[in-house]
Design an enzyme around this catalytic site. Structure first.
Site, PDB file in Angstrom:
ATOM      1  N   GLU A  98       0.848  -1.190   0.000  1.00  0.00           N
ATOM      2  CA  GLU A  98       0.000   0.000   0.000  1.00  0.00           C
ATOM      3  C   GLU A  98       0.884   1.241   0.000  1.00  0.00           C
ATOM      4  O   GLU A  98       1.822   1.342   0.790  1.00  0.00           O
ATOM      5  CB  GLU A  98      -0.921   0.018   1.232  1.00  0.00           C
ATOM      6  CG  GLU A  98      -2.013  -1.018   1.161  1.00  0.00           C
ATOM      7  CD  GLU A  98      -3.134  -0.782   2.154  1.00  0.00           C
ATOM      8  OE1 GLU A  98      -3.272   0.348   2.678  1.00  0.00           O
ATOM      9  OE2 GLU A  98      -3.884  -1.738   2.405  1.00  0.00           O
ATOM     10  N   HIS A 122      -4.097   6.698   0.519  1.00  0.00           N
ATOM     11  CA  HIS A 122      -3.443   5.394   0.500  1.00  0.00           C
ATOM     12  C   HIS A 122      -4.038   4.568  -0.627  1.00  0.00           C
ATOM     13  O   HIS A 122      -5.040   4.940  -1.214  1.00  0.00           O
ATOM     14  CB  HIS A 122      -3.539   4.684   1.854  1.00  0.00           C
ATOM     15  CG  HIS A 122      -4.900   4.188   2.221  1.00  0.00           C
ATOM     16  ND1 HIS A 122      -5.918   5.016   2.641  1.00  0.00           N
ATOM     17  CD2 HIS A 122      -5.414   2.938   2.228  1.00  0.00           C
ATOM     18  CE1 HIS A 122      -6.994   4.293   2.915  1.00  0.00           C
ATOM     19  NE2 HIS A 122      -6.727   3.015   2.657  1.00  0.00           N
ATOM     20  N   HIS A 139      -5.191   0.675  -2.253  1.00  0.00           N
ATOM     21  CA  HIS A 139      -5.649  -0.698  -2.024  1.00  0.00           C
ATOM     22  C   HIS A 139      -5.196  -1.487  -3.260  1.00  0.00           C
ATOM     23  O   HIS A 139      -5.945  -1.593  -4.218  1.00  0.00           O
ATOM     24  CB  HIS A 139      -7.166  -0.761  -1.878  1.00  0.00           C
ATOM     25  CG  HIS A 139      -7.689  -0.177  -0.609  1.00  0.00           C
ATOM     26  ND1 HIS A 139      -9.034   0.081  -0.421  1.00  0.00           N
ATOM     27  CD2 HIS A 139      -7.072   0.183   0.544  1.00  0.00           C
ATOM     28  CE1 HIS A 139      -9.218   0.579   0.796  1.00  0.00           C
ATOM     29  NE2 HIS A 139      -8.040   0.658   1.389  1.00  0.00           N
ATOM     30  N   ASP A 145      -9.912   0.571   7.486  1.00  0.00           N
ATOM     31  CA  ASP A 145      -9.991   2.031   7.386  1.00  0.00           C
ATOM     32  C   ASP A 145     -11.071   2.562   8.322  1.00  0.00           C
ATOM     33  O   ASP A 145     -10.865   3.560   9.021  1.00  0.00           O
ATOM     34  CB  ASP A 145     -10.303   2.476   5.956  1.00  0.00           C
ATOM     35  CG  ASP A 145      -9.208   2.147   4.960  1.00  0.00           C
ATOM     36  OD1 ASP A 145      -8.041   1.985   5.376  1.00  0.00           O
ATOM     37  OD2 ASP A 145      -9.522   2.052   3.763  1.00  0.00           O
TER      38      ASP A 145
END
Length: 132
Positions: free
Chosen positions: A24, A80, A82, A93
């Site tokens: 990530e 971020h 995925h 999250d």
């Protein structure tokens, strides 16, 4: 109000996600409430970066300090990726969110979605990509 996202910030998030895969990517969103000007990638220091992200605390503290003392732009939120998921908040999250109103951008499969980390959880946030 629909916030704007600079084309360079949009490109920086996509690039960071590609470079980090299969881990990530993560980073900090900077600008104003109405315009995200910069997406600053940071190191992901999570114990398992294939499934989680943790923004490098030193970078986070330095960025918040610069924003507070006026020498840097305001911290609007975080991004971020995925790498093997969907461009929406995961269960992880949801549990790690601060409910502080900041923007979270999530990158997956060359798509970016934005979310407001509100008091009642994540709310989808529309945005427009613009120059500058």
């Amino acid at each position: 109000m629909v916030p704007t996202l600079s084309r360079s910030a949009h490109a920086a998030m996509l690039s960071a996600a590609h470079r980090a895969a299969p881990y990530e990517a993560c980073g900090i969103l900077l600008g104003t409430a109405a315009h995200i000007r910069t997406a600053a990638p940071t190191a992901n220091v999570a114990a398992d970066p294939t499934r989680h992200f943790e923004i490098d605390p030193a970078a986070l503290v330095a960025t918040h300090r610069a924003a507070r003392d006026g020498s840097g732009p305001q911290v609007i939120g975080y991004f971020h990726s995925h790498p093997n998921g969907l461009a929406r908040p995961s269960a992880t999250d949801q549990t790690s969110a601060a409910r502080d109103g900041r923007v979270w951008a999530i990158v997956a499969n060359d798509a970016i979605t934005c979310w407001r980390d509100g008091a009642d959880g994540f709310e989808p946030l529309s945005y427009r990509v613009v120059e500058g």
